[in-house]
Scaffold this motif. Structure first.
Motif, PDB file in Angstrom:
ATOM      1  N   GLY A 220       0.830  -1.206   0.000  1.00  0.00           N
ATOM      2  CA  GLY A 220       0.000   0.000   0.000  1.00  0.00           C
ATOM      3  C   GLY A 220       0.863   1.254   0.000  1.00  0.00           C
ATOM      4  O   GLY A 220       0.610   2.206  -0.757  1.00  0.00           O
TER       5      GLY A 220
ATOM      6  N   LEU B 154      -4.944   4.173   4.480  1.00  0.00           N
ATOM      7  CA  LEU B 154      -5.681   3.909   5.718  1.00  0.00           C
ATOM      8  C   LEU B 154      -5.236   2.556   6.279  1.00  0.00           C
ATOM      9  O   LEU B 154      -5.372   1.531   5.615  1.00  0.00           O
TER      10      LEU B 154
ATOM     11  N   GLY C 285      -3.973  -0.778  11.938  1.00  0.00           N
ATOM     12  CA  GLY C 285      -3.050  -0.841  13.080  1.00  0.00           C
ATOM     13  C   GLY C 285      -1.964   0.210  12.930  1.00  0.00           C
ATOM     14  O   GLY C 285      -2.253   1.388  12.758  1.00  0.00           O
TER      15      GLY C 285
ATOM     16  N   GLY D 121       2.863  -3.072  10.236  1.00  0.00           N
ATOM     17  CA  GLY D 121       2.674  -4.022  11.344  1.00  0.00           C
ATOM     18  C   GLY D 121       2.036  -5.344  10.920  1.00  0.00           C
ATOM     19  O   GLY D 121       1.881  -6.248  11.736  1.00  0.00           O
ATOM     20  N   GLY D 122       1.658  -5.472   9.646  1.00  0.00           N
ATOM     21  CA  GLY D 122       1.067  -6.729   9.155  1.00  0.00           C
ATOM     22  C   GLY D 122       2.169  -7.675   8.712  1.00  0.00           C
ATOM     23  O   GLY D 122       3.210  -7.801   9.374  1.00  0.00           O
TER      24      GLY D 122
ATOM     25  N   THR E 169       4.232  -7.333   6.360  1.00  0.00           N
ATOM     26  CA  THR E 169       5.473  -6.648   5.984  1.00  0.00           C
ATOM     27  C   THR E 169       6.490  -6.710   7.125  1.00  0.00           C
ATOM     28  O   THR E 169       7.685  -6.897   6.890  1.00  0.00           O
TER      29      THR E 169
ATOM     30  N   ARG F 147       6.588  -9.022   9.405  1.00  0.00           N
ATOM     31  CA  ARG F 147       6.651 -10.394   9.952  1.00  0.00           C
ATOM     32  C   ARG F 147       7.373 -11.362   9.031  1.00  0.00           C
ATOM     33  O   ARG F 147       7.523 -12.539   9.370  1.00  0.00           O
TER      34      ARG F 147
ATOM     35  N   ILE G 104      13.179 -12.375   2.282  1.00  0.00           N
ATOM     36  CA  ILE G 104      13.976 -12.910   1.169  1.00  0.00           C
ATOM     37  C   ILE G 104      13.488 -12.327  -0.157  1.00  0.00           C
ATOM     38  O   ILE G 104      12.287 -12.286  -0.425  1.00  0.00           O
TER      39      ILE G 104
ATOM     40  N   THR H 157      -6.766   3.495  11.493  1.00  0.00           N
ATOM     41  CA  THR H 157      -7.965   3.855  10.732  1.00  0.00           C
ATOM     42  C   THR H 157      -8.436   2.606  10.000  1.00  0.00           C
ATOM     43  O   THR H 157      -7.877   2.228   8.964  1.00  0.00           O
ATOM     44  N   GLU H 158      -9.434   1.972  10.549  1.00  0.00           N
ATOM     45  CA  GLU H 158      -9.888   0.694   9.990  1.00  0.00           C
ATOM     46  C   GLU H 158     -11.030   0.904   9.005  1.00  0.00           C
ATOM     47  O   GLU H 158     -12.004   1.603   9.313  1.00  0.00           O
TER      48      GLU H 158
ATOM     49  N   VAL I 197      -4.444  -5.522   1.411  1.00  0.00           N
ATOM     50  CA  VAL I 197      -4.551  -5.982   2.803  1.00  0.00           C
ATOM     51  C   VAL I 197      -4.194  -7.470   2.912  1.00  0.00           C
ATOM     52  O   VAL I 197      -5.004  -8.277   3.377  1.00  0.00           O
TER      53      VAL I 197
ATOM     54  N   GLN J 167       4.484 -19.298  10.008  1.00  0.00           N
ATOM     55  CA  GLN J 167       5.304 -18.956  11.165  1.00  0.00           C
ATOM     56  C   GLN J 167       6.779 -18.785  10.797  1.00  0.00           C
ATOM     57  O   GLN J 167       7.226 -19.274   9.761  1.00  0.00           O
TER      58      GLN J 167
ATOM     59  N   LEU K  31      -0.193 -13.984   8.318  1.00  0.00           N
ATOM     60  CA  LEU K  31      -1.288 -14.663   7.609  1.00  0.00           C
ATOM     61  C   LEU K  31      -0.995 -14.682   6.117  1.00  0.00           C
ATOM     62  O   LEU K  31      -0.770 -13.640   5.505  1.00  0.00           O
TER      63      LEU K  31
ATOM     64  N   TRP L  31      -1.041 -12.778  -1.754  1.00  0.00           N
ATOM     65  CA  TRP L  31       0.410 -12.678  -1.638  1.00  0.00           C
ATOM     66  C   TRP L  31       1.047 -13.783  -0.836  1.00  0.00           C
ATOM     67  O   TRP L  31       2.263 -13.774  -0.609  1.00  0.00           O
TER      68      TRP L  31
END
Ligand SMILES: Cc1cc2nc3c(=O)[nH]c(=O)nc-3n(C[C@H](O)[C@H](O)[C@H](O)COP(=O)(O)OP(=O)(O)OC[C@H]3O[C@@H](n4cnc5c(N)ncnc54)[C@H](O)[C@@H]3O)c2cc1C
Length: 412
Positions: free
Chosen positions: A40, A59, A62, A66-67, A69, A71, A75, A202-203, A233, A256, A335, A360
């Motif tokens: 985004g 928008l 969180g 923090g999603g 990207t 986690r 690679i 902003t959800e 998202v 994980q 996820l 993705w």
């Protein structure tokens, strides 16, 4: 503590903010981007930079990045299997190589070389196939034998007495890692400098339509109108698309990863073993960054499990037995939105003015720059460029899938 440091603490100077302070939401933007992950933020940056579209709001429910990207195991590679996939990811690798300069932000891009180990004759065949497709399209990849593997990574257990002896590897010299948060922050800061508004916390809770045209979004901070809307998202693609009654061919499955305590640098290349379901690289801080297959069933949850860690470590020790005493420091999950053909979904949707960036899975970090650049072009011109046109949502209805399962890092 040095005196200079104490003096600095008292002088009242504060470091410059990377991101601008929060601002009120306006009633209307030319483009609204749902999701403040790398994709985004990159799209917002290229809309402003390449197309002069600056009245853009990102928008994010969180915090930025923090999603997935923040986690992933970071690679970057382009050694895919299909002509469409190789060309797409090759452009991304090339954008990544100059991204620190472009954004004026150090993304700690580190070119290490990428080795996909083959433990069976079938894996050797796939490696040779990928190497030939890659070379044909100008991407550096080759099938190498155990002595060459030993030269590139002498620490690997290449014994013929191992449970699954290593027979060869697909070697991809441009394979790299980067600091994933820095990619998000770099794009965010550069987009903000060009006038893009960034709205964390902003959800988006609904999409406003007029007939078959998307004209705005409902959020926890009120309704906002837009000329065009992009959903980016990852991990929540089906849930957000459901706000428009759009059904996506996606299953959402946890993925994980974990890191070890920091060790002195010993591992230069990125090592992947599809048969053992593991991959590992050593970060610039010395931690071993390790991952494996997705969890066994779909679930919206980012909990970590002991099973994952135990399975991963038993296979890690087959490749690097001397790591037996090393401790795992952190474990987490994200996820993965898995598509049936292991390729992403980008471009137009059946709803006018509503664009999509989804599917993705386990492979989207490496696509951050190219995705941003080409989706910005799609929104600005209303037409997906040839590089991303094959990844359209309607390929599932038309039965023209882009099968990349054979190029996934590990079996999923
Ligand atoms: C453990 C793990 C390892 C991985 N390793 C790799 C790897 O090595 N290489 C690779 O290429 N890929 C990897 N991936 C995949 C990669 O992380 C993702 O494909 C990529 O980060 C997707 O980026 P994004 O910007 O699209 O999504 P995200 O970073 O997930 O951003 C989407 C954002 O949308 C926000 N959002 C969701 N719903 C709403 C809403 N209703 N309103 C507002 N905001 C919303 C979320 O909070 C999130 O911040 C890995 C993934 C995981 C989980």
């Amino acid at each position: 503590m040095s005196l200079a440091l104490i003096a600095e603490g008292f002088c009242g100077r504060r470091p410059e903010r990377i991101l601008p302070a929060a601002c009120p939401l306006r009633e209307r933007y030319d483009v609204i981007i749902i999701g403040g992950g790398g994709h985004g933020l990159a799209t917002a940056y290229y809309l402003a930079k390449d197309h002069g579209i600056r009245n853009v709001a990102v928008l994010e429910k969180g915090y930025l990045g923090g999603g997935n990207t923040g986690r992933n195991t970071a690679i970057v590679r382009s050694n895919y299997l299909t002509a469409e996939g190789v060309a797409f990811y090759a452009e991304s690798v090339s954008l990544f190589q100059s991204l620190s300069n472009e954004l004026d932000f150090n993304i700690m891009y580190s070119e290490r070389g990428h080795l996909t180990l083959a433990h069976t004759d079938a894996a050797i065949r796939t490696a040779r196939w990928r190497a030939e497709v890659n070379k044909h399209l100008g991407v550096r990849s080759e099938l190498i034998d155990p002595p060459e593997i030993a030269r590139l990574c002498p620490q690997l257990n290449l014994s013929s007495k191992a449970r699954y002896p290593i027979l060869g590897a697909l070697y991809h010299p441009p394979g790299a890692i980067a600091r994933h948060d820095a990619v998000a922050w770099g794009y965010a800061a550069a987009a903000a400098r060009l006038g893009v508004e960034l709205h964390p916390e902003t959800e988006v809770t609904g999409v406003v339509k007029q007939g078959n045209r998307a004209i705005g979004v409902e959020t926890n901070r009120g309704t906002v109108h837009a000329g065009a809307i992009l959903q980016a998202v990852a991990g929540s693609s089906s849930r957000v698309a459901a706000m428009l009654d759009l059904r996506l061919p996606i299953r959402t499955i946890p993925l994980q990863a974990c890191v070890s305590q920091p060790l002195k640098p010993f591992l230069d290349p990125i090592i992947v073993s599809g048969s053992l379901h593991i991959y590992v690289s050593q970060s610039t801080r010395g931690e071993l960054v390790m991952g494996g297959a997705t969890d066994p069933y779909p679930l919206y949850s980012s909990r970590s499990t002991l099973e994952f860690k135990e399975g991963l470590m038993s296979h890690m020790l087959e490749l690097f037995p001397f790591l037996a005493g090393v401790k795992v420091m952190r474990q987490w999950a994200g996820l993965a939105d898995m598509t049936p053909d292991f390729s992403p979904v980008m471009g137009l949707t059946p709803v006018e003015n509503y664009f999509i960036d989804a599917g993705w899975g386990t492979w989207g970090f490496k696509a951050t720059p190219v995705c941003g650049k080409r989706l910005a072009e799609t929104i600005a011109t209303g037409k997906p460029p040839s590089l991303i046109a094959p990844f359209a949502l309607d390929r599932f209805a038309d039965f023209v899938q882009i099968g990349e399962r054979g190029a996934a890092s590990v079996g999923h």
